[in-house]
Design a protein around this motif. Structure first.
Motif, PDB file in Angstrom:
ATOM      1  N   GLU A   1     -10.537   7.801  -1.836  1.00 45.92           N
ATOM      2  CA  GLU A   1     -11.592   7.264  -2.800  1.00 45.92           C
ATOM      3  C   GLU A   1     -10.934   5.934  -3.479  1.00 45.92           C
ATOM      4  O   GLU A   1     -11.789   5.215  -4.233  1.00 45.92           O
ATOM      5  N   LEU A   2      -9.618   5.919  -3.349  1.00 48.23           N
ATOM      6  CA  LEU A   2      -9.075   4.488  -4.013  1.00 48.23           C
ATOM      7  C   LEU A   2      -8.862   3.431  -2.950  1.00 48.23           C
ATOM      8  O   LEU A   2      -7.964   2.469  -3.240  1.00 48.23           O
ATOM      9  N   ALA A   3      -9.479   3.382  -2.113  1.00 51.66           N
ATOM     10  CA  ALA A   3      -9.493   2.412  -0.764  1.00 51.66           C
ATOM     11  C   ALA A   3      -9.254   1.009  -1.447  1.00 51.66           C
ATOM     12  O   ALA A   3      -8.583   0.161  -0.857  1.00 51.66           O
ATOM     13  N   ALA A   4     -10.129   0.470  -2.694  1.00 48.67           N
ATOM     14  CA  ALA A   4      -9.998  -0.871  -3.168  1.00 48.67           C
ATOM     15  C   ALA A   4      -8.849  -1.172  -4.393  1.00 48.67           C
ATOM     16  O   ALA A   4      -8.605  -2.215  -4.460  1.00 48.67           O
ATOM     17  N   VAL A   5      -8.179   0.179  -4.524  1.00 48.10           N
ATOM     18  CA  VAL A   5      -6.809  -0.059  -5.304  1.00 48.10           C
ATOM     19  C   VAL A   5      -5.517  -0.363  -4.472  1.00 48.10           C
ATOM     20  O   VAL A   5      -5.301   0.488  -3.559  1.00 48.10           O
ATOM     21  N   ALA A   6      -5.096  -1.616  -4.645  1.00 51.01           N
ATOM     22  CA  ALA A   6      -3.859  -1.872  -3.754  1.00 51.01           C
ATOM     23  C   ALA A   6      -2.689  -0.905  -4.023  1.00 51.01           C
ATOM     24  O   ALA A   6      -1.991  -0.284  -3.027  1.00 51.01           O
ATOM     25  N   ARG A   7      -2.213  -0.673  -5.268  1.00 49.21           N
ATOM     26  CA  ARG A   7      -1.066   0.342  -5.412  1.00 49.21           C
ATOM     27  C   ARG A   7      -1.226   1.188  -6.241  1.00 49.21           C
ATOM     28  O   ARG A   7      -1.011   0.900  -7.762  1.00 49.21           O
ATOM     29  N   PRO A   8      -2.112   2.241  -6.352  1.00 51.67           N
ATOM     30  CA  PRO A   8      -2.623   3.124  -7.209  1.00 51.67           C
ATOM     31  C   PRO A   8      -1.221   4.205  -7.749  1.00 51.67           C
ATOM     32  O   PRO A   8      -0.367   4.237  -7.233  1.00 51.67           O
ATOM     33  N   SER A   9      -1.765   4.569  -8.770  1.00 49.13           N
ATOM     34  CA  SER A   9      -0.768   5.577  -9.452  1.00 49.13           C
ATOM     35  C   SER A   9      -1.428   7.120  -9.333  1.00 49.13           C
ATOM     36  O   SER A   9      -2.645   7.096  -9.446  1.00 49.13           O
TER      37      SER A   9
ATOM     38  N   PRO B   1       3.249   5.389   1.584  1.00 49.73           N
ATOM     39  CA  PRO B   1       3.712   4.356   0.947  1.00 49.73           C
ATOM     40  C   PRO B   1       2.737   3.519   0.013  1.00 49.73           C
ATOM     41  O   PRO B   1       3.174   2.765  -0.978  1.00 49.73           O
ATOM     42  N   ARG B   2       1.368   3.945   0.109  1.00 51.23           N
ATOM     43  CA  ARG B   2       0.506   3.046  -0.795  1.00 51.23           C
ATOM     44  C   ARG B   2       0.687   3.438  -2.305  1.00 51.23           C
ATOM     45  O   ARG B   2       0.276   2.702  -3.096  1.00 51.23           O
ATOM     46  N   TRP B   3       1.249   4.652  -2.472  1.00 48.48           N
ATOM     47  CA  TRP B   3       1.217   5.092  -3.910  1.00 48.48           C
ATOM     48  C   TRP B   3       2.436   4.398  -4.619  1.00 48.48           C
ATOM     49  O   TRP B   3       3.437   4.220  -4.097  1.00 48.48           O
ATOM     50  N   ALA B   4       2.044   3.566  -5.792  1.00 42.60           N
ATOM     51  CA  ALA B   4       3.052   3.066  -6.453  1.00 42.60           C
ATOM     52  C   ALA B   4       3.886   3.672  -7.449  1.00 42.60           C
ATOM     53  O   ALA B   4       4.943   3.528  -7.582  1.00 42.60           O
ATOM     54  N   ARG B   5       3.068   4.806  -8.007  1.00 48.03           N
ATOM     55  CA  ARG B   5       3.853   5.734  -8.858  1.00 48.03           C
ATOM     56  C   ARG B   5       3.335   7.145  -8.605  1.00 48.03           C
ATOM     57  O   ARG B   5       2.038   7.399  -8.735  1.00 48.03           O
TER      58      ARG B   5
END
Length: 229
Positions: free
Chosen positions: A63-71, A90-94
């Motif tokens: 659902e967060l495809a447009a968010v580069a590095r989501p938390s 690896p896409r999750w930043a936090r």
């Protein structure tokens, strides 16, 4: 962990550890090569099939495809399937995970459940919060792009009455306040709940939908998905 002497119960399960906590008795058992967690005598979770727990995290990320590095905030730790799946992406930043039972955290750090969280607690992106999720969401704090909540057995079937607060208007308002604009709320449940879908809409969430995972017992596990407007 403080391991009890092994003993077989009438159910054929081997008790590995038993702890008393503010929420009652928490027991870790092994049955046929799998672990299971029992709270106050009620079955809560096991390591037999983690597909729906992984879906909880995967669907939120999609659902967060447009968010580069989501938390993401995961609540709670459980047997570790959701956290391990998040740490493998690896896409999750936090990645924060809230768990109120110290015993469960211990069983991942030094006990048998560490095999299922697969070293995720050592990932530098991961922060383990020893806290009650409902209280944490209600307090002041940072926001997340996704909340992936796997608390108790879901909105319509809670072992602990205190967890009912999470799925009502106050709990959903707290969840919305901890999401960034357009953020995703994903809620695991042991059974579908049309009433909870309606509660999400009444709380102001949009794009409410439900994904199902067929399980052996017949009633599908589900993940309820919604967005903060």
């Amino acid at each position: 962990m403080s391991v009890l002497p092994s003993r077989q119960g009438l159910s054929g399960a081997e008790v590995l550890d038993r702890r008393e906590s503010a929420g009652g008795e928490v027991v870790l058992r092994r049955r046929g090569g799998h672990c299971e967690v029992i709270v106050n005598g009620c079955f809560l979770m096991d390591t037999v099939d983690g597909r729906s727990e992984r879906l909880l995290v995967r669907a939120a990320l999609d659902e967060l495809a447009a968010v580069a590095r989501p938390s993401v905030l995961i609540g709670g730790l459980g047997v570790g399937f959701s956290l391990a799946h998040a740490a493998a992406e690896p896409r999750w930043a936090r990645i924060a995970v809230a768990e109120r039972e110290a015993a469960i955290i211990d069983w991942h750090r030094t006990g048998p459940l560490g095999a299922f969280s697969a070293g995720a607690l050592d990932d530098p992106r991961v922060e383990v919060l020893h806290t009650d999720l409902v209280e944490y969401l209600a307090g002041p704090g940072e926001r997340y792009d996704a909340l992936c909540l796997d608390i108790d057995n879901g909105p319509d079937w809670t072992v602990g009455a205190e967890n009912d607060r999470l799925y009502g208007p106050t709990g959903l308002a707290s969840a919305a306040a901890r999401l960034n604009s357009g953020g995703v709320l994903a809620v695991w449940s042991a059974q579908p709940s049309a009433a909870f879908e309606q509660a999400l809409r009444e709380a102001g969430f949009t794009g409410v939908r439900t994904e199902e995972i067929v399980v052996e017992r017949g009633v599908p596990d589900v993940v309820h998905l919604a967005r903060r407007a």
